[in-house]
Enzyme design. Sequence first.
Site, PDB file in Angstrom:
ATOM      1  N   LYS A 184       0.989  -1.370  -0.061  1.00 19.40           N
ATOM      2  CA  LYS A 184       0.005  -0.038  -0.056  1.00 19.40           C
ATOM      3  C   LYS A 184       0.643   1.436   0.165  1.00 19.40           C
ATOM      4  O   LYS A 184       1.645   1.564   0.951  1.00 19.40           O
ATOM      5  CB  LYS A 184      -0.982   0.056   1.232  1.00 19.40           C
ATOM      6  N   SER A 237       5.317   6.854  10.531  1.00 15.94           N
ATOM      7  CA  SER A 237       5.521   7.524  11.668  1.00 15.94           C
ATOM      8  C   SER A 237       5.512   6.573  12.670  1.00 15.94           C
ATOM      9  O   SER A 237       4.704   5.523  12.787  1.00 15.94           O
ATOM     10  CB  SER A 237       4.129   8.359  12.043  1.00 15.94           C
ATOM     11  N   THR A 238       6.152   6.994  13.986  1.00 11.07           N
ATOM     12  CA  THR A 238       6.034   5.936  15.097  1.00 11.07           C
ATOM     13  C   THR A 238       4.775   5.768  15.728  1.00 11.07           C
ATOM     14  O   THR A 238       4.619   4.615  16.403  1.00 11.07           O
ATOM     15  CB  THR A 238       7.108   6.748  16.349  1.00 11.07           C
ATOM     16  N   GLU A 239       4.069   6.676  15.608  1.00 11.73           N
ATOM     17  CA  GLU A 239       2.510   6.376  16.272  1.00 11.73           C
ATOM     18  C   GLU A 239       1.943   5.154  15.658  1.00 11.73           C
ATOM     19  O   GLU A 239       1.281   4.506  16.171  1.00 11.73           O
ATOM     20  CB  GLU A 239       1.667   7.899  16.132  1.00 11.73           C
ATOM     21  N   GLY A 241       3.455   3.031  13.769  1.00 10.86           N
ATOM     22  CA  GLY A 241       4.018   1.882  14.169  1.00 10.86           C
ATOM     23  C   GLY A 241       3.793   1.438  14.976  1.00 10.86           C
ATOM     24  O   GLY A 241       3.751  -0.034  15.514  1.00 10.86           O
ATOM     25  N   GLU A 258      10.002   0.708  10.502  1.00  9.40           N
ATOM     26  CA  GLU A 258      11.310   1.502  10.358  1.00  9.40           C
ATOM     27  C   GLU A 258      10.492   2.954  10.528  1.00  9.40           C
ATOM     28  O   GLU A 258       9.509   3.292   9.722  1.00  9.40           O
ATOM     29  CB  GLU A 258      11.545   1.448   8.743  1.00  9.40           C
ATOM     30  N   CYS A 292      13.397  10.340   7.174  1.00 14.74           N
ATOM     31  CA  CYS A 292      13.300   9.891   8.651  1.00 14.74           C
ATOM     32  C   CYS A 292      14.860  10.022   9.308  1.00 14.74           C
ATOM     33  O   CYS A 292      14.980  10.153  10.318  1.00 14.74           O
ATOM     34  CB  CYS A 292      12.889   8.643   8.633  1.00 14.74           C
ATOM     35  N   GLU A 389      10.338  14.913  15.982  1.00 13.54           N
ATOM     36  CA  GLU A 389      10.555  14.941  14.557  1.00 13.54           C
ATOM     37  C   GLU A 389       9.550  16.052  13.756  1.00 13.54           C
ATOM     38  O   GLU A 389       8.448  15.993  14.070  1.00 13.54           O
ATOM     39  CB  GLU A 389      10.158  13.607  13.965  1.00 13.54           C
TER      40      GLU A 389
HETATM   41  P1  NAD Z   1       1.741   7.537   8.778  1.00 13.84           P
HETATM   42  O1  NAD Z   1       2.612   7.020   9.529  1.00 13.84           O
HETATM   43  O2  NAD Z   1       0.425   8.135   9.225  1.00 13.84           O
HETATM   44  O3  NAD Z   1       1.729   7.203   7.397  1.00 13.84           O
HETATM   45  C1  NAD Z   1       2.482   5.992   6.534  1.00 13.84           C
HETATM   46  C2  NAD Z   1       1.615   4.890   5.905  1.00 13.84           C
HETATM   47  O4  NAD Z   1       1.056   4.218   6.854  1.00 13.84           O
HETATM   48  C3  NAD Z   1       0.662   5.606   4.945  1.00 13.84           C
HETATM   49  O5  NAD Z   1       1.031   4.889   4.022  1.00 13.84           O
HETATM   50  C4  NAD Z   1      -0.605   5.755   5.639  1.00 13.84           C
HETATM   51  O6  NAD Z   1      -1.657   5.604   4.790  1.00 13.84           O
HETATM   52  C5  NAD Z   1      -0.644   4.281   6.524  1.00 13.84           C
HETATM   53  N1  NAD Z   1      -1.081   4.375   7.378  1.00 13.84           N
HETATM   54  C6  NAD Z   1      -1.587   5.233   8.271  1.00 13.84           C
HETATM   55  N2  NAD Z   1      -2.367   4.672   9.314  1.00 13.84           N
HETATM   56  C7  NAD Z   1      -2.317   3.487   9.296  1.00 13.84           C
HETATM   57  C8  NAD Z   1      -2.836   2.269  10.235  1.00 13.84           C
HETATM   58  N3  NAD Z   1      -3.324   2.578  11.211  1.00 13.84           N
HETATM   59  N4  NAD Z   1      -2.317   1.241   9.776  1.00 13.84           N
HETATM   60  C9  NAD Z   1      -1.670   0.759   8.762  1.00 13.84           C
HETATM   61  N5  NAD Z   1      -1.174   1.851   7.882  1.00 13.84           N
HETATM   62  C10 NAD Z   1      -1.451   2.953   8.193  1.00 13.84           C
HETATM   63  O7  NAD Z   1       2.653   8.967   8.527  1.00 13.84           O
HETATM   64  P2  NAD Z   1       2.054  10.268   7.720  1.00 13.84           P
HETATM   65  O8  NAD Z   1       0.882  10.673   8.258  1.00 13.84           O
HETATM   66  O9  NAD Z   1       2.445  10.215   6.558  1.00 13.84           O
HETATM   67  O10 NAD Z   1       3.388  11.254   8.598  1.00 13.84           O
HETATM   68  C11 NAD Z   1       3.104  11.418   9.837  1.00 13.84           C
HETATM   69  C12 NAD Z   1       4.378  11.635  10.369  1.00 13.84           C
HETATM   70  O11 NAD Z   1       5.251  10.502  10.212  1.00 13.84           O
HETATM   71  C13 NAD Z   1       5.358  12.758   9.890  1.00 13.84           C
HETATM   72  O12 NAD Z   1       5.456  13.834  10.458  1.00 13.84           O
HETATM   73  C14 NAD Z   1       6.836  12.001  10.127  1.00 13.84           C
HETATM   74  O13 NAD Z   1       7.240  12.522  11.402  1.00 13.84           O
HETATM   75  C15 NAD Z   1       6.491  10.702  10.154  1.00 13.84           C
HETATM   76  N6  NAD Z   1       7.045  10.029   9.016  1.00 13.84           N
HETATM   77  C16 NAD Z   1       8.140   9.228   9.092  1.00 13.84           C
HETATM   78  C17 NAD Z   1       8.584   8.665   7.888  1.00 13.84           C
HETATM   79  C18 NAD Z   1       9.719   7.732   7.761  1.00 13.84           C
HETATM   80  O14 NAD Z   1      10.295   7.419   6.763  1.00 13.84           O
HETATM   81  N7  NAD Z   1      10.072   7.210   8.917  1.00 13.84           N
HETATM   82  C19 NAD Z   1       7.877   8.903   6.591  1.00 13.84           C
HETATM   83  C20 NAD Z   1       6.750   9.485   6.471  1.00 13.84           C
HETATM   84  C21 NAD Z   1       6.343  10.012   7.770  1.00 13.84           C
END
Ligand code: NAD
Length: 478
Positions: A184, A237-239, A241, A258, A292, A389
């Site tokens: 996805k 995001s860590t949240e 994750g 990651e 990241c 972050e």
């Molecule tokens: P996110 O973690 O919300 O999204 C990343 C992916 O996870 C997207 O494909 C999203 O659709 C999917 N996702 C969202 N909720 C999910 C769930 N409950 N179960 C499974 N998949 C889910 O990240 P974001 O909203 O794009 O960005 C938020 C913050 O995350 C950013 O401000 C940044 O701090 C961090 N981030 C980190 C990385 C990294 O490479 N480590 C990359 C993008 C964002």
Amino acid sequence: MPLFEYAPAPESRSIVDIKPSYGLFIGGEFVDPADGAAMKSVNPASEEVLAEVAEAGESDVDRAVAAARRAYETTWGPMPGRERAKYLYRIARIIQERSRELAVLESLDNGKPIRESRDVDVPLVAAHFFYYAGWADKLTHAGFGPDPRPVGVAGQVIPWNFPLLMLAWKIAPALACGNTVVLKPAETTPLTALVFAEICQQADLPPGVVNIVTGAGATGAAVVNHPDVDKVAFTGSTEVGRAIARAVAGTRKRVTLELGGKAANIVFDDAAIDQAVEGIVNGIFFNQGHVCCAGSRLLVQESVYDELLASLKRRMARLRVGDPLDKNTDIGAINSSAQLDRIRTLSEIGSQEGAEAWSPPCELPDRGFWFAPTIFTGVTQAHRIAREEIFGPVLSVLTFRTPEEAVAKANNTPYGLSAGVWTEKGSRILATADKLRAGVVWANTFNKFDPASPFGGYKESGYGREGGRHGLEAYLVH
Ligand code: NAD
């Protein structure tokens, strides 16, 4: 010397044929979602709608997982590694052939400068497929036992900051090991993944080996929670994750995460200052800071602080912010209005908490999502901009006096993804790197990536490694 202005040098977008709408890629073909739901993908530099993209629901994810399971059991799993390798090499070569198209599309959908998508992202994508193609017939020599087996069906969820590169990090090792995948892409950057689906067709990859389901968080959750997924791989995001770790706890699923980072970039007083400034700029302004492992906390030894800061400001005044398709652009658009809000909010908090913001004068375009490159000085470890972050072009500058203090400050974070060390002394590089709790430590460089090198985090930056021989482990039972 007179200052010459750059003439615009836009890359043509005519090489890209964006369709008005895209379906889901399941079982080797593009299909409509069961309930017809769709979302729009927007060019963040202009707010123009680029295409309508299907939004997969639970029954679509179910279809995709079933297609992946079938392909795993009937074709891809039993196929000898040397045959799988041929497909991966073919995919790598097609990526190279279509590299200009992929780079332009990535810049349109993500907002990153064409210089970066053309010279960094897409070459690394091809390199990943070449690298893991090479492993496909050598898995018995990879150090994971005499007869390592694939795990099965991998559910993979990726973010928007490196859309095609994160796809490659996930798909290439999974396929090399004999797994099939349901991936996805992020909701704001689905388009290059859909062109990748076309590339799978072009390479005659057996149907169901790669399935792409577009959608937002709910689609990602459906992939992660599907009972027939054997392995979950997530970057974001860590949240989220944390939510995924909770969701798979107690199941038989394997998981690699990651997540975020707040990397320290440490400059000692004996460092080559001009070189360090280039590394600092690359560390935080590369990809608009949507990285990241970005070097978002600069730690400078006090005795060179004034010299370094003056040099950094001079360099930042030369950064060109604007049209991502212009080959002169250094900093493109922020990926979405939601991300721009996050960057603005944390920056305002930085000022409210007493840090001092500085940006070079730069004209930002009227339309689209933009944020000027910014540094905060007078930052202490207690400030939120030193701990959280920001994921944007914002650098927090702190100082230190002794090597011990540098290490203590660098490690004072819930994250541990990367770090940088700038010094003339090899012994100091080794001594410092040894004490830094970070998955990757760069010395006298920053943000260097190579498919042969493992990448991953400590603490809240996640677990598991991607890249290199280490990256095979998550996709093998041994
Ligand atoms: P996110 O973690 O919300 O999204 C990343 C992916 O996870 C997207 O494909 C999203 O659709 C999917 N996702 C969202 N909720 C999910 C769930 N409950 N179960 C499974 N998949 C889910 O990240 P974001 O909203 O794009 O960005 C938020 C913050 O995350 C950013 O401000 C940044 O701090 C961090 N981030 C980190 C990385 C990294 O490479 N480590 C990359 C993008 C964002």
